[in-house]
Design a protein around this motif. Structure first.
Motif, PDB file in Angstrom:
ATOM      1  N   SER A 102      81.638  -1.111 -33.472  1.00 21.97           N
ATOM      2  CA  SER A 102      81.214  -2.290 -32.692  1.00 21.97           C
ATOM      3  C   SER A 102      80.062  -2.995 -33.394  1.00 21.97           C
ATOM      4  O   SER A 102      79.010  -2.389 -33.604  1.00 21.97           O
ATOM      5  CB  SER A 102      80.736  -1.866 -31.298  1.00 21.97           C
ATOM      6  OG  SER A 102      81.748  -1.151 -30.638  1.00 21.97           O
ATOM      7  N   ILE A 103      80.281  -4.247 -33.734  1.00 19.75           N
ATOM      8  CA  ILE A 103      79.244  -5.040 -34.413  1.00 19.75           C
ATOM      9  C   ILE A 103      79.293  -6.454 -33.833  1.00 19.75           C
ATOM     10  O   ILE A 103      80.375  -7.028 -33.685  1.00 19.75           O
ATOM     11  CB  ILE A 103      79.508  -5.109 -35.947  1.00 19.75           C
ATOM     12  CG1 ILE A 103      79.490  -3.692 -36.567  1.00 19.75           C
ATOM     13  CG2 ILE A 103      78.504  -6.013 -36.647  1.00 19.75           C
ATOM     14  CD1 ILE A 103      79.860  -3.650 -38.054  1.00 19.75           C
ATOM     15  N   ASN A 104      78.137  -7.013 -33.497  1.00 13.95           N
ATOM     16  CA  ASN A 104      78.125  -8.395 -33.005  1.00 13.95           C
ATOM     17  C   ASN A 104      78.543  -9.364 -34.108  1.00 13.95           C
ATOM     18  O   ASN A 104      78.332  -9.101 -35.300  1.00 13.95           O
ATOM     19  CB  ASN A 104      76.729  -8.761 -32.499  1.00 13.95           C
ATOM     20  CG  ASN A 104      76.519  -8.311 -31.052  1.00 13.95           C
ATOM     21  OD1 ASN A 104      77.274  -8.708 -30.158  1.00 13.95           O
ATOM     22  ND2 ASN A 104      75.518  -7.481 -30.832  1.00 13.95           N
ATOM     23  N   PHE A 105      79.114 -10.500 -33.701  1.00 11.11           N
ATOM     24  CA  PHE A 105      79.639 -11.445 -34.696  1.00 11.11           C
ATOM     25  C   PHE A 105      78.551 -11.922 -35.662  1.00 11.11           C
ATOM     26  O   PHE A 105      78.827 -12.192 -36.834  1.00 11.11           O
ATOM     27  CB  PHE A 105      80.310 -12.639 -34.005  1.00 11.11           C
ATOM     28  CG  PHE A 105      81.073 -13.499 -34.986  1.00 11.11           C
ATOM     29  CD1 PHE A 105      82.229 -13.022 -35.575  1.00 11.11           C
ATOM     30  CD2 PHE A 105      80.613 -14.765 -35.332  1.00 11.11           C
ATOM     31  CE1 PHE A 105      82.922 -13.783 -36.506  1.00 11.11           C
ATOM     32  CE2 PHE A 105      81.305 -15.532 -36.257  1.00 11.11           C
ATOM     33  CZ  PHE A 105      82.463 -15.050 -36.849  1.00 11.11           C
ATOM     34  N   SER A 106      77.325 -12.009 -35.156  1.00 13.82           N
ATOM     35  CA  SER A 106      76.218 -12.473 -35.999  1.00 13.82           C
ATOM     36  C   SER A 106      76.037 -11.606 -37.254  1.00 13.82           C
ATOM     37  O   SER A 106      75.431 -12.045 -38.225  1.00 13.82           O
ATOM     38  CB  SER A 106      74.923 -12.493 -35.181  1.00 13.82           C
ATOM     39  OG  SER A 106      74.773 -11.279 -34.462  1.00 13.82           O
ATOM     40  N   GLU A 107      76.561 -10.376 -37.229  1.00 12.25           N
ATOM     41  CA  GLU A 107      76.389  -9.453 -38.364  1.00 12.25           C
ATOM     42  C   GLU A 107      77.678  -9.245 -39.145  1.00 12.25           C
ATOM     43  O   GLU A 107      77.716  -8.411 -40.062  1.00 12.25           O
ATOM     44  CB  GLU A 107      75.918  -8.080 -37.854  1.00 12.25           C
ATOM     45  CG  GLU A 107      74.702  -8.094 -36.952  1.00 12.25           C
ATOM     46  CD  GLU A 107      73.452  -8.544 -37.683  1.00 12.25           C
ATOM     47  OE1 GLU A 107      73.379  -8.302 -38.909  1.00 12.25           O
ATOM     48  OE2 GLU A 107      72.583  -9.165 -37.044  1.00 12.25           O
ATOM     49  N   VAL A 108      78.749  -9.939 -38.778  1.00  6.79           N
ATOM     50  CA  VAL A 108      80.056  -9.603 -39.347  1.00  6.79           C
ATOM     51  C   VAL A 108      80.157  -9.942 -40.835  1.00  6.79           C
ATOM     52  O   VAL A 108      80.619  -9.127 -41.640  1.00  6.79           O
ATOM     53  CB  VAL A 108      81.196 -10.274 -38.543  1.00  6.79           C
ATOM     54  CG1 VAL A 108      82.516 -10.221 -39.302  1.00  6.79           C
ATOM     55  CG2 VAL A 108      81.352  -9.571 -37.204  1.00  6.79           C
ATOM     56  N   TYR A 109      79.717 -11.131 -41.210  1.00 10.94           N
ATOM     57  CA  TYR A 109      79.855 -11.526 -42.614  1.00 10.94           C
ATOM     58  C   TYR A 109      79.162 -10.502 -43.524  1.00 10.94           C
ATOM     59  O   TYR A 109      79.747 -10.014 -44.495  1.00 10.94           O
ATOM     60  CB  TYR A 109      79.282 -12.933 -42.831  1.00 10.94           C
ATOM     61  CG  TYR A 109      79.541 -13.484 -44.225  1.00 10.94           C
ATOM     62  CD1 TYR A 109      80.606 -14.357 -44.463  1.00 10.94           C
ATOM     63  CD2 TYR A 109      78.731 -13.130 -45.300  1.00 10.94           C
ATOM     64  CE1 TYR A 109      80.851 -14.866 -45.739  1.00 10.94           C
ATOM     65  CE2 TYR A 109      78.972 -13.628 -46.578  1.00 10.94           C
ATOM     66  CZ  TYR A 109      80.029 -14.507 -46.786  1.00 10.94           C
ATOM     67  OH  TYR A 109      80.266 -14.990 -48.049  1.00 10.94           O
ATOM     68  N   SER A 110      77.936 -10.144 -43.175  1.00 11.08           N
ATOM     69  CA  SER A 110      77.209  -9.214 -44.059  1.00 11.08           C
ATOM     70  C   SER A 110      77.798  -7.805 -43.995  1.00 11.08           C
ATOM     71  O   SER A 110      77.808  -7.087 -44.988  1.00 11.08           O
ATOM     72  CB  SER A 110      75.713  -9.226 -43.758  1.00 11.08           C
ATOM     73  OG  SER A 110      75.489  -8.739 -42.474  1.00 11.08           O
TER      74      SER A 110
END
Ligand code: X2X
Length: 340
Positions: free
Chosen positions: A199-207
């Motif tokens: 589970s990861i928030n979208f704000s952290e997905v690219y990195s």
């Protein structure tokens, strides 16, 4: 950040009463808004969701004669989805748009529209969430102290991308390290398929993709393009494994403090924005795959039924039917057809 209509002299009061309507003080200066509200979302500023919300805010300001001023903060500027949700509950943030299955961390019933392979096409999606299923979910949202507007915004049908193995069959997902949003439904779905979801928030997905904390993620093509996830992914499997959309939410106390004439303007304009945004995505969806191919993403057309059968075999539908209860499940099936 404070909106323009809030003046320095009132800040101390506002800090403790930010969810309450602001009383306009004349004193010869320009009239301040009665309601100065912040709206946060998790989409890039160039996504149709952010564009249409911003347009709605401008129309609301004009139609209310400046009494309602809404500032839109896209791209997780006010925090991750998890953070925005708790801020909207407390009133620190007045409004946000939120994916149903993420909202489900607060309103469990809200993930039901994201059940795997429930909807085959957009006609069925809109019949469900604009109809009885949506009315049921809005009732549940209301019981938890938030107000949901009638029309959902579209995110889209979700597809799986990968920087390592190509996902062609359910077996290819075994042990696959995939990012999922912070939501019990998403974790359950990918666990049922044998993957290793994080589970990861979208704000952290690219990195997270770039640093290879995870191998893959799943999102609609429009967002894969607009958030440039193709830069850090190699292939895309067109599974259409779930549809996802956003509820437009307002803190309940803030909403109830607004007079009916202003409520009507705000509701009308956000509902109109949602319909406009759905049309924008329908247009985008016609060309986005070709665009992503041009950017080097390799496309795979898997047998979707195999993924759905794997979910069924794992007891995914039986499990969620129990969690939602027979009545809610029957409402879903009345539009989606038999699932379990
Ligand atoms: O977090 C995601 O992947 C997103 C942006 O699609 C949702 O809001 C569910």
């Amino acid at each position: 950040m404070r909106v323009r209509a809030m003046r320095a002299g009132r800040r101390a009061v506002l800090a403790t009463a930010c969810a309450l309507p602001l009383v306009a003080i004349g004193r010869g200066r320009a009239r301040a808004a009665d309601f100065a509200l912040k709206l946060g979302n998790d989409m890039p500023a160039t996504h149709p969701l952010s564009i249409r919300q911003t347009e709605a805010a401008a129309r609301i300001k004009a139609a209310s004669g400046g009494r309602v001023e809404i500032n839109v903060f896209p791209n997780n500027q006010l925090g991750s989805d998890t953070e925005m949700l708790s801020q909207v509950r407390s009133g620190a943030l007045e409004m946000c748009s939120m994916s149903g299955p993420i909202l489900a961390t607060l309103v469990p019933a809200a993930s039901i529209s994201g059940i795997g392979f429930a909807f085959h096409d957009y006609d069925t999606v809109w019949r469900a969430v604009d109809g009885k299923l949506g009315a049921y979910i809005r009732g549940e949202i209301d019981r938890r102290g938030l107000h949901a507007f009638d029309r959902m915004f579209d995110n889209g049908f979700r597809q799986i991308t990968s920087s390592t193995r190509q996902i062609r069959t359910p077996d290819d997902l075994h042990g696959f390290k995939i990012r999922v949003p912070v939501s019990p439904l998403w974790t359950s779905l990918f666990q049922a398929l044998g993957a290793s979801p994080t589970s990861i928030n979208f704000s952290e997905v690219y990195s997270a993709l770039q640093t290879r904390i995870v191998e893959g993620q799943e999102n609609p093509l429009a967002l894969i393009e607009i958030a440039r996830l193709y830069e850090v992914q190699k292939s895309c499997s067109l599974t259409d494994h779930m549809w996802d959309g956003f509820w437009m939410l307002c803190n309940g106390r803030v909403w109830r403090s607004m007079p009916a004439d202003l409520q009507a303007i705000v509701a009308r304009e956000f509902d109109r924005a949602a319909l406009d945004q759905r049309a924008d995505l329908a247009t985008l969806n016609k060309t986005v795959e070709a665009k992503l191919k041009g950017q080097g993403l390799v496309f795979i057309e898997p047998d979707k039924a195999a993924f759905r059968d794997a979910l069924k075999k794992a007891g995914f539908y039986e499990d969620w039917k129990k969690r939602y209860g027979d009545a809610a499940w029957a409402t879903l099936e009345s539009v989606a057809g038999s699932l379990a």
